[in-house]
Scaffold this motif. Structure first.
Motif, mmCIF file in Angstrom:
data_model
loop_
_atom_site.group_PDB
_atom_site.id
_atom_site.type_symbol
_atom_site.label_atom_id
_atom_site.label_comp_id
_atom_site.label_asym_id
_atom_site.label_seq_id
_atom_site.Cartn_x
_atom_site.Cartn_y
_atom_site.Cartn_z
ATOM 1 N N LEU A 222 27.796 30.266 2.670
ATOM 2 C CA LEU A 222 27.504 29.705 1.427
ATOM 3 C C LEU A 222 27.048 30.419 0.388
ATOM 4 O O LEU A 222 27.123 30.065 -0.806
ATOM 5 N N VAL A 223 26.409 31.454 0.895
ATOM 6 C CA VAL A 223 25.539 32.399 -0.144
ATOM 7 C C VAL A 223 26.571 33.330 -0.768
ATOM 8 O O VAL A 223 26.970 33.505 -1.985
ATOM 9 N N CYS A 224 27.044 34.260 0.332
ATOM 10 C CA CYS A 224 27.675 35.389 -0.295
ATOM 11 C C CYS A 224 29.236 35.145 -0.306
ATOM 12 O O CYS A 224 29.948 35.933 -0.927
ATOM 13 N N GLY A 225 29.850 34.053 0.114
ATOM 14 C CA GLY A 225 31.263 33.946 0.449
ATOM 15 C C GLY A 225 32.082 34.672 1.133
ATOM 16 O O GLY A 225 33.148 34.729 1.168
ATOM 17 N N LEU A 226 31.564 35.461 2.061
ATOM 18 C CA LEU A 226 32.286 36.149 3.114
ATOM 19 C C LEU A 226 32.759 35.668 3.972
ATOM 20 O O LEU A 226 31.737 34.874 4.626
ATOM 21 N N PRO A 227 33.740 35.541 4.859
ATOM 22 C CA PRO A 227 34.057 35.145 6.020
ATOM 23 C C PRO A 227 33.242 35.723 7.218
ATOM 24 O O PRO A 227 32.988 36.856 7.103
ATOM 25 N N PHE A 228 32.676 34.938 8.186
ATOM 26 C CA PHE A 228 32.167 35.445 9.312
ATOM 27 C C PHE A 228 32.681 34.377 10.312
ATOM 28 O O PHE A 228 33.123 33.612 10.519
ATOM 29 N N THR A 229 32.633 35.347 11.708
ATOM 30 C CA THR A 229 33.312 34.832 13.048
ATOM 31 C C THR A 229 32.440 34.258 13.834
ATOM 32 O O THR A 229 31.107 34.653 13.765
ATOM 33 N N TRP A 230 32.726 33.240 14.801
ATOM 34 C CA TRP A 230 32.011 32.870 15.894
ATOM 35 C C TRP A 230 31.285 33.913 16.619
ATOM 36 O O TRP A 230 31.769 34.906 16.890
ATOM 37 N N ARG A 231 29.955 33.631 17.096
ATOM 38 C CA ARG A 231 29.094 34.451 17.917
ATOM 39 C C ARG A 231 28.784 33.792 19.132
ATOM 40 O O ARG A 231 28.544 32.610 19.024
ATOM 41 N N LYS A 232 28.362 34.399 20.315
ATOM 42 C CA LYS A 232 28.069 33.857 21.518
ATOM 43 C C LYS A 232 26.767 33.172 21.171
ATOM 44 O O LYS A 232 26.467 31.853 21.709
ATOM 45 N N LYS A 233 25.811 33.678 20.364
ATOM 46 C CA LYS A 233 24.465 32.901 20.188
ATOM 47 C C LYS A 233 24.557 31.565 19.429
ATOM 48 O O LYS A 233 23.741 31.133 19.353
ATOM 49 N N TRP A 234 25.894 31.607 18.695
ATOM 50 C CA TRP A 234 25.977 30.256 17.882
ATOM 51 C C TRP A 234 26.857 29.269 18.714
ATOM 52 O O TRP A 234 26.935 28.292 18.234
ATOM 53 N N ALA A 235 27.142 29.586 19.860
ATOM 54 C CA ALA A 235 27.613 28.705 20.711
ATOM 55 C C ALA A 235 27.337 27.053 20.862
ATOM 56 O O ALA A 235 28.071 26.181 20.731
ATOM 57 N N ASN A 236 25.953 26.821 20.951
ATOM 58 C CA ASN A 236 25.445 25.590 21.044
ATOM 59 C C ASN A 236 25.304 24.716 19.581
ATOM 60 O O ASN A 236 25.371 23.658 19.733
ATOM 61 N N ASN A 237 25.378 25.704 18.589
ATOM 62 C CA ASN A 237 25.248 25.066 17.306
ATOM 63 C C ASN A 237 26.110 25.474 16.341
ATOM 64 O O ASN A 237 25.852 25.584 15.182
ATOM 65 N N TRP A 238 27.453 25.802 16.581
ATOM 66 C CA TRP A 238 28.406 26.411 15.353
ATOM 67 C C TRP A 238 28.610 25.530 14.396
ATOM 68 O O TRP A 238 28.732 25.717 13.248
ATOM 69 N N ASP A 239 28.665 24.062 14.775
ATOM 70 C CA ASP A 239 28.863 23.111 13.658
ATOM 71 C C ASP A 239 27.854 23.133 12.468
ATOM 72 O O ASP A 239 28.135 22.769 11.461
ATOM 73 N N GLU A 240 26.627 23.573 12.970
ATOM 74 C CA GLU A 240 25.282 23.655 12.174
ATOM 75 C C GLU A 240 25.199 25.078 11.305
ATOM 76 O O GLU A 240 24.643 25.120 10.414
ATOM 77 N N VAL A 241 26.092 26.149 11.727
ATOM 78 C CA VAL A 241 25.848 27.138 11.136
ATOM 79 C C VAL A 241 26.520 27.199 9.679
ATOM 80 O O VAL A 241 27.659 27.106 9.651
ATOM 81 N N LYS A 242 25.510 27.929 8.838
ATOM 82 C CA LYS A 242 26.152 27.750 7.253
ATOM 83 C C LYS A 242 26.104 29.170 6.875
ATOM 84 O O LYS A 242 26.774 29.534 5.873
ATOM 85 N N TYR A 243 25.472 30.250 7.442
ATOM 86 C CA TYR A 243 25.069 31.556 6.684
ATOM 87 C C TYR A 243 25.430 32.469 7.519
ATOM 88 O O TYR A 243 25.411 32.524 8.855
#
Length: 57
Positions: free
Chosen positions: A15-36
């Motif tokens: 949402l800040v820089c506009g660049l795409p980023f991919t899923w990481r294992k540390k975000w497995a539990n809250n991927w829907d909440e990751v914004k940055y």
């Protein structure tokens, strides 16, 4: 997400820089909440919101 090739992982746009980023294992539990894409962008959000370039959440 075990056994999935890197090019097939889910992606989001920061949402800040506009660049795409991919899923990481540390975000497995809250991927829907990751914004940055990074801690740096998460911290920059407050300063950008003050300038009026990003709507506050």
């Amino acid at each position: 997400m075990r056994g999935v090739k890197k090019e097939n992982l889910p992606t989001k746009t920061c949402l800040v820089c506009g660049l795409p980023f991919t899923w990481r294992k540390k975000w497995a539990n809250n991927w829907d909440e990751v914004k940055y894409c990074s801690e740096r962008c998460r911290k920059r959000r407050a300063s950008i919101a003050k300038e009026g370039r990003l709507a506050p959440f």
